[in-house]
Motif scaffolding. Structure first.
Motif, short mmCIF file in Angstrom:
data_model
loop_
_atom_site.label_atom_id
_atom_site.label_comp_id
_atom_site.label_asym_id
_atom_site.label_seq_id
_atom_site.Cartn_x
_atom_site.Cartn_y
_atom_site.Cartn_z
N ARG A 1 -0.32 11.49 9.03
CA ARG A 1 0.24 10.38 9.84
C ARG A 1 -0.85 9.37 10.17
N ARG B 1 -9.80 -0.71 8.75
CA ARG B 1 -9.48 0.67 8.40
C ARG B 1 -10.71 1.57 8.47
N GLU C 1 -1.89 7.44 7.15
CA GLU C 1 -0.85 6.49 6.78
C GLU C 1 -0.86 5.26 7.70
N LEU D 1 1.34 -4.81 3.77
CA LEU D 1 0.37 -5.10 4.82
C LEU D 1 0.66 -6.45 5.47
N ARG E 1 -1.98 2.59 16.65
CA ARG E 1 -2.32 1.36 15.92
C ARG E 1 -2.16 0.15 16.82
N VAL F 1 0.87 -1.18 0.00
CA VAL F 1 0.00 0.00 0.00
C VAL F 1 0.91 1.24 0.00
N HIS G 1 2.78 4.50 1.00
CA HIS G 1 3.19 4.87 2.35
C HIS G 1 4.25 5.96 2.22
N GLY H 1 -3.66 3.18 6.85
CA GLY H 1 -3.42 2.51 5.57
C GLY H 1 -2.71 1.18 5.75
N LEU H 2 -2.03 1.01 6.85
CA LEU H 2 -1.30 -0.24 7.09
C LEU H 2 -2.19 -1.32 7.72
N GLU H 3 -3.45 -0.93 7.99
CA GLU H 3 -4.37 -1.91 8.57
C GLU H 3 -5.13 -2.61 7.45
N PRO H 4 -5.52 -3.85 7.66
CA PRO H 4 -6.35 -4.52 6.65
C PRO H 4 -7.64 -3.74 6.40
#
Lengths: 477, 363
Positions: free
Chosen positions: B339, B352, B342, A136, B314, A114, A116, B345-348
């Motif tokens: 921030r 999210r 972003e 991810l 997170r 994704v 970043h 965005g790293l979460e499934p």
């Protein structure tokens, strides 16, 4: 006129004999040093607690930088191998150097990338990084996409800008790392903090069994060309670099597998994107930096952490690779001419650089000229065929002897090729290497020297990849 | 004449090749034999010890094996690898006769002598064997080698002392830390067991260890001993920057809810590094009360503190993610919004898009 020519030819023949004797003596010294270094290393194996280094929260974290240009066939497996490394704190920074194939797509599909935002940690001039991605499925993976810089150095520098840990390991995208390679490398930095750069051995994976991104059984393929390269690599790493490491004069930390202190590399401006041998160039500049500052340092080589790579299995690709290496060597010798023969630069300036100039750069030229002049001498009746054959025979015998020396070191220390059939192929390759391949290689190097002197352009060339399949790395004929 | 010389050269070359071929083949065969001997020896150790009661132990065989280990490096390597794998030494009542066999075979006497050997490998191997065998007085025997000139031997001595798991060993390691015989990280990672907690707590109060207090804090965090908490909080409140950073890390590792207040206060520390470490420690605590203070850190002046705060939110799970979802759209600061987005965005995909009710609650 004829008399003068006769005298010149005889003098040249005598020079070749003296030159050959000197080269043999050098090789012998390197074998002895390499043997000693590796014996000591193997003896101390039980003193080393790699498990604690691998699991400790206080071990030095490492950024693994992987430049990738059109590597769709190998990139997924290579990244998997890196992510499976047995080490607590590391990140993998893949730099997609403007690939025109599906390299980025493969990574996106396999690792759920994704977008970043990542802030660069250092200032180095590179082609612009256009996007960055995080995975991810594994947060340790960062992928950067940049405009193609036309060389590996630019891509590694870009990765270096974004790498966040104090040590960085540069590996090629077509390599597989041994699962415990990281703790072995990091240990040297922890136990000897003056270490600035360290190289590990690069072995050839063609024919070996690969499972879950790691080589589980080292095997040799059937192709003679690849086996010849395996013997060459063993000689270069186990004898050459280990010997030079013992002398504290390692000039090349392979770009395919070398670990560095990040801040030192950034201080000297990273890799030189204009160099054909950016790895050797970087190491020489590191030597210069540390020597100029009078700071105690170590640039070494250890033969245990292993990185596996795919060797070219066609003469065309091999030729292009070796031409590049020769031109890189000449370039490094030229840029480091100010260090040569100067006591201030220790064994690097007094021993290693002169050796590389006299025997690695000029050696192929002397060898090819030697063949020509001796043939000429026989044709003109100035030398009996028997003496010429004996001369050639001795050269071949010593060449084989040094390759056997490398096999001996391998058997003493690691014995990676457990099967007798694989071992037999290596012995055969060590024997045959000097009958044809060595002469061809000398010619390639002479051509490369010529091209370099006339500043003919050199393309990087594209490696034909078979990819790392789960069972083995097939070797193309 | 020339023909003779050529013949001699040819014979010499062929002889050289033949000799080398034999040497390489011989090396392979010898190595194979050595490996076979080694596995046989290891099997003999386990066979001699057996699994049954003491009378079933084959004392003669044990003594013979111990005698070999006292004299031959290869046998020592085998014994060491068995000890590392946990197959030796035997526990309970079987331990006493085992030690007696080692003593009678001269192995116990050989170890102190080996520690004084001129060969670094012998010294290093001896300290590891001594510690792994768990023999009395090992700490005192190993102590001098902590300052050995060879870095591998020093590392082995540090490892050996950690294997001893005793307070005495901990004090020797603390001495090495204070006197700088080893890099602090290498000593601290060895002091991570509960056995080291009491000496660490005592050393923290002693003036002679003042210079290495941040490292003591780090080690206390690794021991996980709750008794360290008040001392660490005091260090966080009154120490220098390095002390505060290490105290935050240690409190994070201890993960005690009672550290929450001190760590929340540390989020306002003048040092950005302390703020970043405090955010990380709060994530380790996993306390939902941290959400508010961490959100306030999302617009910190240092980008890495903002990043740590977002990572910490997170790591807190549902409450943190809900706060991030809200901040990603509603936070007045652009950087904070970026921030938060972003980090989200790293979460499934499912996690999210926080549910509207939760967002409203946070708002």
């Amino acid at each position: 006129m004829i008399d003068t020519l006769h005298d010149l030819v005889i003098a040249f023949n005598l020079f070749v004999i003296a030159y050959m004797a000197a080269q043999c003596a050098n090789q012998l010294v390197l074998i002895c040093l390499g043997w000693r270094e590796i014996s000591e290393y193997v003896k101390r194996k039980s003193l080393r607690d790699y498990d604690t280094i691998a699991t400790s929260e206080l071990s030095v974290p490492v950024s693994i930088v992987v430049p990738a240009y059109n590597e769709e066939s190998v990139i997924a497996e290579s990244v998997r191998s890196l992510l499976n490394s047995h080490y607590a704190a590391f990140e993998v920074v893949v730099v997609n150097d403007g690939s025109t194939d599906r390299t980025l797509d493969v990574l996106t599909e396999d690792y759920d990338l994704v977008p970043h935002e990542r802030v660069p940690r250092a200032q180095l001039d590179t082609r612009p990084v256009v996007a960055s991605y995080r995975s991810l499925s594994d947060e340790r993976l960062l992928v950067l996409t940049k405009e193609n810089g036309g060389c590996r150095a630019d891509a590694v520098n870009a990765g270096l800008r974004y790498a966040r840990y104090p040590l960085f390991l540069a590996v090629d995208a077509d390599t597989l790392l041994d699962i415990d390679a990281l703790p072995r490398l990091v240990r040297e930095f922890q136990v000897r903090p003056e270490t600035v750069a360290l190289g590990g051995i690069v072995r050839i994976a063609n024919g070996s069994t690969v499972e879950a991104g790691h080589v589980t059984e080292a095997r040799t393929p059937r192709e003679l060309l690849v086996n010849l390269q395996i013997v060459e690599y063993l000689r270069a790493f186990l004898v050459g670099r280990t010997g030079w490491s013992r002398l504290g004069a390692v000039l090349i930390v392979s770009g395919a597998f070398g670990i560095f202190r990040r801040e030192d590399v950034i201080e000297i401006g990273g890799y030189d994107p204009d160099s054909f041998a950016e790895d050797a160039d970087l190491v020489v500049r590191l030597h210069r930096l540390c020597r100029d500052r009078g700071r105690p340092y170590r640039i070494g080589f250890i033969a245990d952490p292993v990185c596996w790579t795919e060797a070219p299995s066609s003469l065309k690709v091999l030729k292009s690779q070796r031409e590049r290496w020769q031109r890189g060597l000449l370039e490094v010798l030229w840029t480091s001419r100010g260090m040569m023969g100067r006591r201030r630069y220790g064994t690097v300036g007094m021993v290693a650089l002169p050796y590389f100039l006299a025997f690695e750069a000029i050696g192929p030229l002397v060898e090819v000229l030697g063949y020509v002049v001796i043939t000429l001498s026989v044709a003109l009746g100035w030398l009996t065929p028997l003496v010429a054959i004996a001369f050639f025979g001795v050269a071949v015998a010593f060449g084989i002897a040094f390759s056997f020396g490398a096999l001996l070191v391998e058997e003493r220390a690691f014995q990676r090729y457990r099967r007798w059939s694989c071992f037999g192929r290596l012995v055969l390759a060590a024997g045959l290497e000097n009958l044809g391949y060595r002469q061809w290689y000398a010619l390639v190097r002479v051509r490369a020297t010529w091209a370099h002197l006339w500043q003919r352009p050199q393309a990087w060339g594209e490696m034909e990849r078979a990819g790392f399949t789960p069972e083995s790395v097939p070797s193309k004929s | 004449m020339a023909a003779d010389t050529c013949r001699i050269i040819a014979f010499f070359s062929l002889g050289l090749l033949a000799a080398l071929t034999l040497l390489v083949l011989g090396k392979r065969v010898i190595r194979g034999l050595a490996e076979r001997n080694s596995s046989r020896r290891r099997a003999s150790w386990t066979e001699a010890l057996g699994n049954g009661p003491v009378p079933d132990m084959r004392m003669g065989q044990l003594r013979a094996l111990a005698r070999q280990a006292a004299r031959r490096p290869a046998a020592q390597e085998d014994l060491l690898s068995l000890l590392e794998s946990g197959a030796l030494p035997p526990r309970g009542t079987r331990r006493e006769p085992f030690e007696a066999a080692l003593r009678r075979a001269g192995l116990v006497r050989a170890l102190p002598a080996a520690c004084r050997s001129r060969t670094a490998v012998t010294r290093g191997r001896a300290v590891l064997l001594w510690a792994r065998l768990g023999l009395k007085g090992a700490e005192r025997g190993i102590e001098p080698l902590i300052a050995d000139p060879d870095p591998d031997v020093r590392a082995a001595a540090t490892q050996a002392l950690a294997i001893c798991h005793s307070e005495e060993a901990a004090w020797i390691l603390l001495g090495a830390l204070r006197d700088g015989h080893m890099a602090p990280e290498r000593v601290v990672e060895r002091l991570s067991g509960q056995w080291a907690a009491l000496p660490l707590l005592r050393a923290l109060r002693q003036v002679s260890y003042a210079r290495v207090r941040p490292w003591l804090a780090e080690a206390l965090g690794l021991t996980g001993d709750p008794r360290a908490e008040p001392l660490l909080i005091t260090m966080l409140e009154h120490g220098g920057q390095e002390h505060r950073i290490r105290a935050c890390r240690a409190l994070g590792r201890l993960s005690r809810p009672t550290s929450f207040t001190a760590l929340s206060v540390a989020l306002g520390d003048p040092s950005a590094s302390v703020r970043a470490q405090a955010a990380r420690a709060l994530a380790d605590l996993g306390d939902a009360r941290s959400v508010g203070p961490l959100v306030s850190l999302l617009d910190d002046e240092a980008w890495w503190v903002r990043a740590r705060a977002a990572d910490a939110l997170r790591a807190l799970g549902e409450p943190g993610l809900t706060a991030l979802a809200h901040c990603a759209t509603e936070h007045p600061d652009l950087f904070a919004r970026e921030r938060a987005a972003e980090a989200l965005g790293l979460e499934p995909e499912g996690t999210r898009n926080a549910d509207g009710a939760d967002r409203a609650a946070i708002a």
